[in-house]
Design a protein around this motif. Structure first.
Motif, PDB file in Angstrom:
ATOM      1  N   LEU A 228     132.269  19.668 118.054  1.00 36.94           N
ATOM      2  CA  LEU A 228     131.148  19.823 118.988  1.00 36.94           C
ATOM      3  C   LEU A 228     130.597  21.243 118.937  1.00 36.94           C
ATOM      4  O   LEU A 228     131.373  22.207 118.883  1.00 36.94           O
ATOM      5  CB  LEU A 228     131.620  19.462 120.395  1.00 36.94           C
ATOM      6  N   ILE A 229     129.264  21.357 118.934  1.00 37.35           N
ATOM      7  CA  ILE A 229     128.589  22.649 119.056  1.00 37.35           C
ATOM      8  C   ILE A 229     127.881  22.672 120.406  1.00 37.35           C
ATOM      9  O   ILE A 229     127.129  21.753 120.743  1.00 37.35           O
ATOM     10  CB  ILE A 229     127.550  22.862 117.941  1.00 37.35           C
ATOM     11  N   LEU A 230     128.136  23.709 121.179  1.00 36.35           N
ATOM     12  CA  LEU A 230     127.476  23.889 122.469  1.00 36.35           C
ATOM     13  C   LEU A 230     126.183  24.657 122.235  1.00 36.35           C
ATOM     14  O   LEU A 230     126.210  25.798 121.744  1.00 36.35           O
ATOM     15  CB  LEU A 230     128.397  24.647 123.424  1.00 36.35           C
ATOM     16  N   VAL A 231     125.037  24.049 122.541  1.00 37.82           N
ATOM     17  CA  VAL A 231     123.728  24.647 122.281  1.00 37.82           C
ATOM     18  C   VAL A 231     123.134  25.134 123.606  1.00 37.82           C
ATOM     19  O   VAL A 231     122.806  24.326 124.484  1.00 37.82           O
ATOM     20  CB  VAL A 231     122.773  23.633 121.612  1.00 37.82           C
TER      21      VAL A 231
ATOM     22  N   SER B  65     141.150  25.309 130.835  1.00 36.15           N
ATOM     23  CA  SER B  65     141.420  26.737 131.017  1.00 36.15           C
ATOM     24  C   SER B  65     142.399  27.309 130.005  1.00 36.15           C
ATOM     25  O   SER B  65     142.370  28.496 129.709  1.00 36.15           O
ATOM     26  CB  SER B  65     141.963  26.974 132.440  1.00 36.15           C
ATOM     27  N   GLN B  66     143.295  26.481 129.453  1.00 34.82           N
ATOM     28  CA  GLN B  66     144.299  26.991 128.534  1.00 34.82           C
ATOM     29  C   GLN B  66     143.821  27.025 127.083  1.00 34.82           C
ATOM     30  O   GLN B  66     144.503  27.573 126.222  1.00 34.82           O
ATOM     31  CB  GLN B  66     145.556  26.119 128.631  1.00 34.82           C
ATOM     32  N   ALA B  67     142.665  26.426 126.807  1.00 30.16           N
ATOM     33  CA  ALA B  67     142.142  26.414 125.441  1.00 30.16           C
ATOM     34  C   ALA B  67     141.550  27.774 125.092  1.00 30.16           C
ATOM     35  O   ALA B  67     141.141  28.534 125.964  1.00 30.16           O
ATOM     36  CB  ALA B  67     141.096  25.330 125.276  1.00 30.16           C
ATOM     37  N   LYS B  68     141.502  28.058 123.805  1.00 32.00           N
ATOM     38  CA  LYS B  68     140.916  29.310 123.354  1.00 32.00           C
ATOM     39  C   LYS B  68     139.396  29.258 123.509  1.00 32.00           C
ATOM     40  O   LYS B  68     138.792  28.190 123.436  1.00 32.00           O
ATOM     41  CB  LYS B  68     141.286  29.556 121.891  1.00 32.00           C
ATOM     42  N   PRO B  69     138.739  30.426 123.719  1.00 33.21           N
ATOM     43  CA  PRO B  69     137.270  30.438 123.804  1.00 33.21           C
ATOM     44  C   PRO B  69     136.650  29.867 122.538  1.00 33.21           C
ATOM     45  O   PRO B  69     137.258  29.876 121.464  1.00 33.21           O
ATOM     46  CB  PRO B  69     136.950  31.933 123.966  1.00 33.21           C
ATOM     47  N   LEU B  70     135.422  29.392 122.664  1.00 32.93           N
ATOM     48  CA  LEU B  70     134.732  28.793 121.525  1.00 32.93           C
ATOM     49  C   LEU B  70     134.516  29.820 120.418  1.00 32.93           C
ATOM     50  O   LEU B  70     134.290  30.998 120.679  1.00 32.93           O
ATOM     51  CB  LEU B  70     133.390  28.225 121.963  1.00 32.93           C
ATOM     52  N   LEU B  71     134.573  29.352 119.182  1.00 30.52           N
ATOM     53  CA  LEU B  71     134.287  30.198 118.027  1.00 30.52           C
ATOM     54  C   LEU B  71     132.783  30.416 117.916  1.00 30.52           C
ATOM     55  O   LEU B  71     131.990  29.671 118.507  1.00 30.52           O
ATOM     56  CB  LEU B  71     134.812  29.519 116.757  1.00 30.52           C
ATOM     57  N   PRO B  72     132.348  31.429 117.134  1.00 26.73           N
ATOM     58  CA  PRO B  72     130.902  31.655 116.966  1.00 26.73           C
ATOM     59  C   PRO B  72     130.164  30.421 116.460  1.00 26.73           C
ATOM     60  O   PRO B  72     129.012  30.197 116.823  1.00 26.73           O
ATOM     61  CB  PRO B  72     130.864  32.788 115.933  1.00 26.73           C
ATOM     62  N   ASP B  73     130.811  29.605 115.624  1.00 26.53           N
ATOM     63  CA  ASP B  73     130.177  28.392 115.118  1.00 26.53           C
ATOM     64  C   ASP B  73     130.005  27.317 116.185  1.00 26.53           C
ATOM     65  O   ASP B  73     129.290  26.347 115.980  1.00 26.53           O
ATOM     66  CB  ASP B  73     131.003  27.788 113.972  1.00 26.53           C
ATOM     67  N   GLU B  74     130.692  27.473 117.301  1.00 27.84           N
ATOM     68  CA  GLU B  74     130.728  26.403 118.298  1.00 27.84           C
ATOM     69  C   GLU B  74     129.809  26.633 119.483  1.00 27.84           C
ATOM     70  O   GLU B  74     129.727  25.770 120.369  1.00 27.84           O
ATOM     71  CB  GLU B  74     132.162  26.214 118.792  1.00 27.84           C
ATOM     72  N   ILE B  75     129.115  27.756 119.539  1.00 29.70           N
ATOM     73  CA  ILE B  75     128.143  28.001 120.604  1.00 29.70           C
ATOM     74  C   ILE B  75     126.974  28.786 120.024  1.00 29.70           C
ATOM     75  O   ILE B  75     127.171  29.827 119.391  1.00 29.70           O
ATOM     76  CB  ILE B  75     128.784  28.736 121.795  1.00 29.70           C
ATOM     77  N   VAL B  76     125.771  28.248 120.203  1.00 31.92           N
ATOM     78  CA  VAL B  76     124.576  28.847 119.605  1.00 31.92           C
ATOM     79  C   VAL B  76     123.474  28.910 120.664  1.00 31.92           C
ATOM     80  O   VAL B  76     123.288  27.970 121.439  1.00 31.92           O
ATOM     81  CB  VAL B  76     124.087  28.018 118.400  1.00 31.92           C
ATOM     82  N   MET B  77     122.738  30.024 120.675  1.00 33.10           N
ATOM     83  CA  MET B  77     121.649  30.216 121.641  1.00 33.10           C
ATOM     84  C   MET B  77     120.315  29.967 120.953  1.00 33.10           C
ATOM     85  O   MET B  77     120.054  30.514 119.878  1.00 33.10           O
ATOM     86  CB  MET B  77     121.730  31.622 122.220  1.00 33.10           C
ATOM     87  N   VAL B  78     119.453  29.136 121.578  1.00 30.43           N
ATOM     88  CA  VAL B  78     118.169  28.775 120.986  1.00 30.43           C
ATOM     89  C   VAL B  78     117.079  28.734 122.050  1.00 30.43           C
ATOM     90  O   VAL B  78     117.357  28.685 123.253  1.00 30.43           O
ATOM     91  CB  VAL B  78     118.234  27.392 120.293  1.00 30.43           C
ATOM     92  N   ALA B  79     115.852  28.749 121.586  1.00 29.32           N
ATOM     93  CA  ALA B  79     114.684  28.463 122.423  1.00 29.32           C
ATOM     94  C   ALA B  79     113.860  27.449 121.640  1.00 29.32           C
ATOM     95  O   ALA B  79     113.021  27.818 120.811  1.00 29.32           O
ATOM     96  CB  ALA B  79     113.893  29.728 122.713  1.00 29.32           C
TER      97      ALA B  79
END
Length: 448
Positions: A167-170, A197-211
Motif C-alpha cells: 500500500l502507498i499512502l497518497v 503503534s508498534q509497526a515501523k514508520p512508513l518508508l519513503p516509497d510508502e507515502i507520497v505528497m501530491v496535488a
C-alpha cells in the motif's frame, strides 16, 4: 533483480497450474459429476483460479485507488494518466462504480488503474462493498487522504492492510496547506499509515505528497498600458513524485507483486474449496477414520509377530491417508502418503513415535507369550493382555493419524513444494529490505 522476479512469476504459474490440474483430476475421475452438490459449491473458486492464472499470463499490474469521498482519488488517477478520463466534481459520490483504465508509464509496463467509490458514502453500502471487492484483485493499493487521517479513514486503512497487499499512502491536496503544516501532517501519516503503534514508520516509497488538481491561483497581471487586472490561473498537477515512486516499485518488484497477489488469491480460493468440502464431507471423513481405527486395532491385536504388527499398522495408516485423500478429491500415491505420515510423526510431539515403541515392546511380549503358550497355558492370558493393550495403543495411533491427516489434507493444494502458501513464504523470504514487499513480509510474518 529482474531474474528473481521472473522466477517468482514462474513459481506462481506452476503453483496455480498444479492446483488446477489437481482439481481437473476431480472432473476426469468423475468425482464432481457424481457429486453435483460439491461441483456447484466450488465452481466460483475454480473459475477464480483460472482467472488468476490468465491474469498472471497477461502481466498486467492492477493498481486500485481507495479512500473516503472527496479525497481526490479520481483526480490522482487522471493526473497519472495525463488527461481527464475519470469524472471528478465537487459533489460527494461522483464515482459510483469501480472503473478501470489502462496506463503504460514509460512505454514498458502495462498497468490497469482502478477507481473506486468512496468507502464512506451515505446510503452507498452496496457500492462500498463492491469497492472492497476490488482490493482482492489489486496488486498495489493507493490509499488517498487529503490531510490528517480521520477515525473513519484509519479504520478503512486497517481493513485494507488486512487484505495483505502492498500500500502507498497518497497525501493529496498539499497545495491547500502551508509547508509547516505539510511537514506535521506527513509525520502523523508516517506513524498512522503503518497500521498500528508498534509497526515501523512508513518508508519513503510508502507515502507520497501530491496535488492532483491544484486549486486555481489568483495572479496579478500588469498590462503595457498601465492597467492592472487579476485572473485565475490553473496550475498543473503535481504528481511526478508519485509517478516516479510507482515506476520504481514496478521496475524493482512489479512481477513479484503480481506473483504474490496471484498466490494469495489462489490460497484464499483453495481455502474456500477446502472448507466447503469439509462441511459437505465431515461425517464421511469421521466414519473413514473410525473404520480404519477399528481395522488397525483388530489386525494388530490378532497378529502374533511383533515386526509384522508395526509393518501392518504402518500400512493401515498409509491406507487411511489415501482413503481420506480420495474423499477430498486429491490424487495421492503411496509415496505422497508416506511423506504425509512422516510429517505427522515428526509434528505430533512424539506421541505417535511413542505408539510405535510401545507397540514394538508389547508386540515382543505378545510374540513370546504366543510361542510359549503350548508349554504354559497361563501364557495365553499374558498374550491376551498384551494384545488388548497393543490394540488400544494402535487404535489411538490410527485415530490420531486420521485426524492429523484430515487437517493436513483439508488445506487442499496449498501444502507441498508448489502449494500457494509454500511459494508465498518462498517469495517473501527472498525480498530485499529496501522493497515495499519487505513491509508486507513483516506484517505477514506471524501468519505463515
Amino acid at each position: 533483480m529482474r531474474n528473481l522476479q521472473e522466477t517468482h512469476l514462474n513459481r506462481a504459474r506452476a503453483s496455480l497450474r498444479q492446483a488446477l490440474s489437481w482439481y481437473g483430476y476431480l472432473r476426469k475421475s468423475g468425482q464432481l459429476s457424481s457429486n453435483p452438490e460439491l461441483a456447484g459449491l466450488i465452481k466460483p473458486e475454480l473459475e477464480a483460479l483460472n482467472s488468476t492464472l490468465n491474469k498472471l499470463d497477461s502481466n498486467i499490474i492492477r493498481i486500485a485507488a481507495f479512500g473516503l469521498v472527496s479525497r481526490g482519488k479520481s483526480a490522482v488517477l487522471n493526473a497519472l494518466l495525463g488527461e481527464k478520463i475519470l469524472q471528478t466534481g465537487p459533489l460527494n459520490g461522483v464515482t459510483q462504480w469501480p472503473r478501470s483504465v489502462r496506463w503504460q508509464p514509460g512505454g514498458k509496463v502495462l498497468v490497469e488503474l482502478i477507481d473506486t467509490p468512496g468507502l464512506d458514502e451515505i446510503e452507498g453500502e452496496s457500492r462500498a462493498d463492491m469497492a472492497r471487492e476490488v482490493v482482492h484483485q489489486a496488486d498495489l493499493i493507493l490509499f488517498v487522504v487529503s490531510g490528517d487521517i480521520t477515525r473513519t479513514e484509519y479504520q478503512a486503512l486497517l481493513s485494507l492492510r488486512e487484505a495483505q497487499k502492498p500500500l502507498i499512502l497518497v497525501f493529496n491536496k498539499i497545495d491547500l496547506y502551508p509547508d509547516t503544516d505539510q511537514g506535521a501532517i506527513y509525520q502523523n501519516l508516517q506513524q498512522l499509515g503503518a497500521g498500528h503503534s508498534q509497526a515501523k514508520p512508513l518508508l519513503p516509497d510508502e507515502i507520497v505528497m501530491v496535488a492532483a488538481e491544484p486549486a486555481p491561483m489568483e495572479v496579478r497581471v500588469e498590462w503595457p498600458d498601465g492597467r492592472v487586472s487579476y485572473e485565475w490561473e490553473t496550475l498543473p498537477p503535481q504528481v511526478d513524485e508519485l509517478k516516479e515512486t510507482i515506476l520504481n516499485i514496478l521496475n524493482r518488484e512489479g512481477r513479484s507483486l503480481l506473483a504474490l497477489n496471484a498466490l494469495i488469491q489462489a490460497r484464499d480460493a483453495e481455502a474456500a474449496i477446502a472448507q466447503k468440502t469439509i462441511d459437505l464431507r465431515e461425517q464421511e471423513a469421521e466414519n473413514i477414520i473410525w473404520q480404519f481405527t477399528k481395522y488397525k486395532a483388530l489386525a494388530v491385536m490378532l497378529n502374533p509377530i511383533a515386526f509384522l504388527d508395526i509393518l501392518g499398522g504402518t500400512i493401515a495408516d498409509l491406507a487411511l491417508i489415501r482413503a481420506l485423500a480420495r474423499l477430498y478429491g486429491l490424487p495421492m500415491t503411496s509415496y505422497e502418503a508416506g511423506k504425509i505420515l512422516k510429517t505427522i510423526l515428526f509434528s505430533s510431539g512424539g506421541l505417535l513415535l511413542l505408539e510405535l515403541g510401545s507397540s514394538f515392546l508389547l508386540g515382543l511380549g505378545k510374540s513370546t507369550a504366543a510361542i510359549t503358550s503350548g508349554d504354559n497355558p497361563s501364557n495365553i492370558t499374558a498374550f491376551a493382555g498384551s494384545a488388548i493393550a497393543q490394540a488400544g495403543i494402535a487404535g489411538y495411533g490410527a485415530y490420531s493419524v486420521g485426524k492429523a491427516a484430515q487437517v493436513y489434507l483439508e488445506k487442499g493444494c496449498t501444502w507441498g513444494q508448489l502449494g500457494a502458501s509454500s511459494v508465498i513464504q518462498e517469495i517473501l523470504s527472498q525480498v530485499d529490505q529496501n522493497t515495499i514487499l519487505y513491509r508486507l513480509r513483516q506484517e505477514l510474518g506471524l501468519k505463515f
